[in-house]
Design an enzyme around this catalytic site. Structure first.
Site, mmCIF file in Angstrom:
data_model
loop_
_atom_site.group_PDB
_atom_site.id
_atom_site.type_symbol
_atom_site.label_atom_id
_atom_site.label_comp_id
_atom_site.label_asym_id
_atom_site.label_seq_id
_atom_site.Cartn_x
_atom_site.Cartn_y
_atom_site.Cartn_z
ATOM 1 N N LYS A 22 0.842 -1.206 0.000
ATOM 2 C CA LYS A 22 0.000 0.000 0.000
ATOM 3 C C LYS A 22 0.875 1.253 0.000
ATOM 4 O O LYS A 22 0.675 2.155 -0.803
ATOM 5 C CB LYS A 22 -0.896 0.026 1.249
ATOM 6 C CG LYS A 22 -1.583 1.361 1.481
ATOM 7 C CD LYS A 22 -2.444 1.361 2.715
ATOM 8 C CE LYS A 22 -1.759 1.777 3.979
ATOM 9 N NZ LYS A 22 -1.462 3.229 4.100
ATOM 10 N N ARG A 93 -4.110 10.922 4.319
ATOM 11 C CA ARG A 93 -3.029 11.898 4.377
ATOM 12 C C ARG A 93 -2.086 11.830 3.192
ATOM 13 O O ARG A 93 -1.526 12.843 2.771
ATOM 14 C CB ARG A 93 -2.198 11.660 5.633
ATOM 15 C CG ARG A 93 -2.790 12.174 6.901
ATOM 16 C CD ARG A 93 -1.797 11.941 8.011
ATOM 17 N NE ARG A 93 -0.470 12.386 7.602
ATOM 18 C CZ ARG A 93 -0.025 13.623 7.715
ATOM 19 N NH1 ARG A 93 -0.783 14.551 8.218
ATOM 20 N NH2 ARG A 93 1.193 13.921 7.316
ATOM 21 N N CYS A 117 -4.562 13.249 12.541
ATOM 22 C CA CYS A 117 -5.232 11.974 12.395
ATOM 23 C C CYS A 117 -5.148 11.288 13.741
ATOM 24 O O CYS A 117 -4.506 11.790 14.665
ATOM 25 C CB CYS A 117 -4.620 11.130 11.296
ATOM 26 S SG CYS A 117 -3.031 10.475 11.747
ATOM 27 N N ARG A 122 0.918 14.930 12.963
ATOM 28 C CA ARG A 122 1.466 14.691 11.624
ATOM 29 C C ARG A 122 1.466 15.919 10.711
ATOM 30 O O ARG A 122 0.723 15.986 9.728
ATOM 31 C CB ARG A 122 0.722 13.537 10.951
ATOM 32 C CG ARG A 122 0.856 12.256 11.719
ATOM 33 C CD ARG A 122 0.096 11.133 11.074
ATOM 34 N NE ARG A 122 0.855 10.433 10.057
ATOM 35 C CZ ARG A 122 0.410 9.346 9.440
ATOM 36 N NH1 ARG A 122 -0.756 8.868 9.696
ATOM 37 N NH2 ARG A 122 1.175 8.752 8.548
ATOM 38 N N PRO A 123 2.309 16.898 11.008
ATOM 39 C CA PRO A 123 2.388 18.078 10.139
ATOM 40 C C PRO A 123 3.051 17.762 8.790
ATOM 41 O O PRO A 123 3.582 16.668 8.604
ATOM 42 C CB PRO A 123 3.262 19.040 10.948
ATOM 43 C CG PRO A 123 4.060 18.178 11.859
ATOM 44 C CD PRO A 123 3.249 16.942 12.124
ATOM 45 N N VAL A 124 3.008 18.741 7.865
ATOM 46 C CA VAL A 124 3.670 18.557 6.563
ATOM 47 C C VAL A 124 4.729 19.643 6.352
ATOM 48 O O VAL A 124 5.106 19.941 5.226
ATOM 49 C CB VAL A 124 2.660 18.546 5.382
ATOM 50 C CG1 VAL A 124 1.835 17.280 5.370
ATOM 51 C CG2 VAL A 124 1.768 19.771 5.402
ATOM 52 N N ASP A 125 5.215 20.209 7.459
ATOM 53 C CA ASP A 125 6.178 21.320 7.349
ATOM 54 C C ASP A 125 7.443 20.932 6.583
ATOM 55 O O ASP A 125 8.000 21.741 5.837
ATOM 56 C CB ASP A 125 6.539 21.844 8.745
ATOM 57 C CG ASP A 125 7.047 20.753 9.673
ATOM 58 O OD1 ASP A 125 6.438 19.660 9.693
ATOM 59 O OD2 ASP A 125 8.057 20.971 10.359
ATOM 60 N N LEU A 126 7.882 19.678 6.716
ATOM 61 C CA LEU A 126 9.121 19.283 6.035
ATOM 62 C C LEU A 126 8.929 19.233 4.520
ATOM 63 O O LEU A 126 9.830 19.582 3.759
ATOM 64 C CB LEU A 126 9.606 17.913 6.534
ATOM 65 C CG LEU A 126 9.858 17.807 8.041
ATOM 66 C CD1 LEU A 126 10.223 16.381 8.436
ATOM 67 C CD2 LEU A 126 10.971 18.764 8.458
ATOM 68 N N ASP A 306 4.723 0.976 11.993
ATOM 69 C CA ASP A 306 3.542 0.286 11.460
ATOM 70 C C ASP A 306 3.457 -1.169 11.919
ATOM 71 O O ASP A 306 2.467 -1.849 11.631
ATOM 72 C CB ASP A 306 3.530 0.347 9.927
ATOM 73 C CG ASP A 306 3.143 1.733 9.418
ATOM 74 O OD1 ASP A 306 2.728 2.582 10.225
ATOM 75 O OD2 ASP A 306 3.260 1.959 8.196
ATOM 76 N N ILE A 328 7.975 7.552 16.814
ATOM 77 C CA ILE A 328 7.601 8.226 15.557
ATOM 78 C C ILE A 328 6.295 9.019 15.708
ATOM 79 O O ILE A 328 6.210 10.155 15.279
ATOM 80 C CB ILE A 328 7.444 7.203 14.400
ATOM 81 C CG1 ILE A 328 8.667 6.278 14.313
ATOM 82 C CG2 ILE A 328 7.194 7.917 13.073
ATOM 83 C CD1 ILE A 328 9.920 6.852 13.752
ATOM 84 N N ARG A 398 -8.674 -0.269 4.707
ATOM 85 C CA ARG A 398 -7.811 0.721 4.053
ATOM 86 C C ARG A 398 -6.490 0.091 3.637
ATOM 87 O O ARG A 398 -5.883 0.540 2.662
ATOM 88 C CB ARG A 398 -7.517 1.882 5.003
ATOM 89 C CG ARG A 398 -8.689 2.794 5.251
ATOM 90 C CD ARG A 398 -8.265 3.988 6.066
ATOM 91 N NE ARG A 398 -7.084 4.632 5.483
ATOM 92 C CZ ARG A 398 -6.308 5.501 6.096
ATOM 93 N NH1 ARG A 398 -6.581 5.857 7.333
ATOM 94 N NH2 ARG A 398 -5.269 6.027 5.499
#
Ligand code: UD1
Length: 419
Positions: A22, A93, A117, A122-126, A306, A328, A398
């Protein structure tokens, strides 16, 4: 909402086919935005997240054909819309992975912010900082990321302060079509990154350092279509390895690769699970009782976050105590109260959980909270005395294809209860 009922206590024996990954399929599909294609992915899994990504790409204007019988996804065409809307991004995401490709190819993109979530903020700043270093102008407005670049993105030296799978993938795709050379330092090394790089190379990209934490991408003017096989799902493989182990059985995980398991393989071996790579895949067998092992999640090749919930379930019925530390995601212990309701003895202290092994779990109605946590409850149900009913199975759908069929095929007593 569907539920899954499991009667515990059956020993699993036989063969479980492992599907395409996935987490490899989603970025590979987003890579189709880099070319008119066609990009053909073989060994693609039929999962809800893959369907969501297909819908998102169709919404951008691509033609997507998913043949679940031949496991092939074919993606082609140019984007006619550069906006990824909230109602699709909030479902998954990984939708944010369209940002890099859209910006690199079309110079513009508007992507809904994914937000938090269940397992953390879980930001996306990077992702955004890296694109800015490549010359993008980013504007956050109305819950959307607006990104533009005049001309093409420019190669840059991007040093990630923290390892991020998604940011590495977004920037790898963006850099493939940028002007000049991009250096990605402290890049993620997950097998899914190697798979994306292999596909981009097949599409004409120039990438060095694949498999290391320093990726060097020499941008090209255009990419072309390709056919690429998706790697096997290492998390699905690891999860079913836990299923074999917790029931004291022996299972052949068809198509699985030992090297992709990273530290999970060592942890399972220390816990008393035999893993043998054979030409057809991975043979998993538990010989004696399970032993408690301390686990700390880390980026690959460390122990995968995971696999944390599933391995914790194994530890619930292992001899002795285990400490499970999650580094993480900040809120990834939601399976703990549910496991405790089944008789587990787990105490959480901040980002660590102490698991004291018990002789037997007992079946109970439980609630799935996120994808991997859902399977940890299925595993507990397989080992428990009596019936377990897992509610909110849509989380499972999912990321795991045909759970009941795969487990029933090796002797589990499991059925889906449809509402
Ligand atoms: C991917 C996987 C997910 C897995 C995770 C970690 C996919 C589709 N999903 O998620 O199954 O659990 O890797 O192996 O492949 N972070 C930031 N800023 C950013 C990006 C990330 O602070 O811009 C943080 C996250 O909050 C998290 C950590 O970095 O704490 C790692 O996240 P990341 O590797 O980016 O995970 P995803 O790519 O979202």
């Amino acid at each position: 909402m569907d539920r899954i009922r499991i009667r515990g206590g059956r020993t699993l024996r036989g063969t479980i086919p492992v599907g395409g990954a996935k987490n490899a399929s989603l970025p590979l599909m987003a890579a189709a935005l880099l070319t008119d294609g066609p990009l053909v992915l073989t060994n693609a899994p039929a999962l809800d997240d893959v369907r969501t990504m297909a819908r998102l790409l169709e919404q951008h204007g691509l033609a997507v054909e998913h043949d679940t019988r031949t496991r092939q996804i074919s993606l082609s065409g140019a984007a006619t819309s550069l906006e990824a809307p909230y109602d699709l991004v909030r479902k998954m995401r990984a939708s944010v992975l369209v940002l890099g490709p859209l910006l690199a190819r079309y110079g513009e993109a508007r992507v809904s912010l994914p937000g938090g979530c269940a397992i953390g903020t879980r930001p996306v700043d990077l992702h955004l900082r890296g694109l800015e270093q490549m010359g993008a102008r980013i504007n956050l407005d109305g819950g959307y990321i607006g990104a533009t670049v005049s001309g093409r993105l420019k190669g840059a030296r991007i040093h990630f302060p923290q390892v991020s799978v998604g940011a590495t993938e977004n920037l790898l795709m963006a850099a493939a079509l940028a002007e000049g050379t991009t250096e990605l330092l402290n890049a993620a090394r997950e097998p899914e990154i190697g798979d994306l790089a292999a596909c981009l190379i097949a599409m004409g990209a120039r990438i060095e350092g694949v498999g290391t934490d320093r990726l060097l991408v020499h941008g090209v003017d255009s990419l072309h279509g390709a056919t690429h096989p998706v790697i096997p799902d290492r998390i699905e493989a690891g999860t079913y390895a836990c299923a074999a182990a917790i029931t004291g059985g022996e299972v052949l995980l068809e198509g699985a690769k030992l090297a992709h398991l990273g530290a999970c393989a060592r942890v399972l071996a220390e816990a008393g699970v035999e893993l043998d790579e054979v030409p057809q895949g991975l043979r998993v067998r538990r010989v004696d009782g399970l032993r408690g092992v301390d686990i700390m999640t880390e980026p690959f090749p460390g122990f995968a976050t995971d696999m944390q919930a599933q391995t914790m379930t194994l530890m619930c019925v292992a001899e002795g105590a285990s400490m499970v530390t999650e580094t993480i995601f900040e809120n990834r212990f939601m399976h703990v109260p549910e496991l405790n309701r089944m008789g587990a003895r787990i105490n959480v202290h901040g980002s660590s959980a102490i698991v004291r092994g018990v002789a037997r779990l007992s079946g109970a109605p439980v609630m799935a909270t996120d994808l991997r946590a859902s399977f940890s409850l299925v595993l507990a149900g397989l080992a428990a005395a009596g019936d377990t009913v897992v509610n909110r199975v849509y989380h499972l759908d999912r990321g795991y294809e045909g759970v009941e069929a795969k487990l029933a095929g090796v002797g589990a007593d499991i059925e889906r209860l449809r509402d």
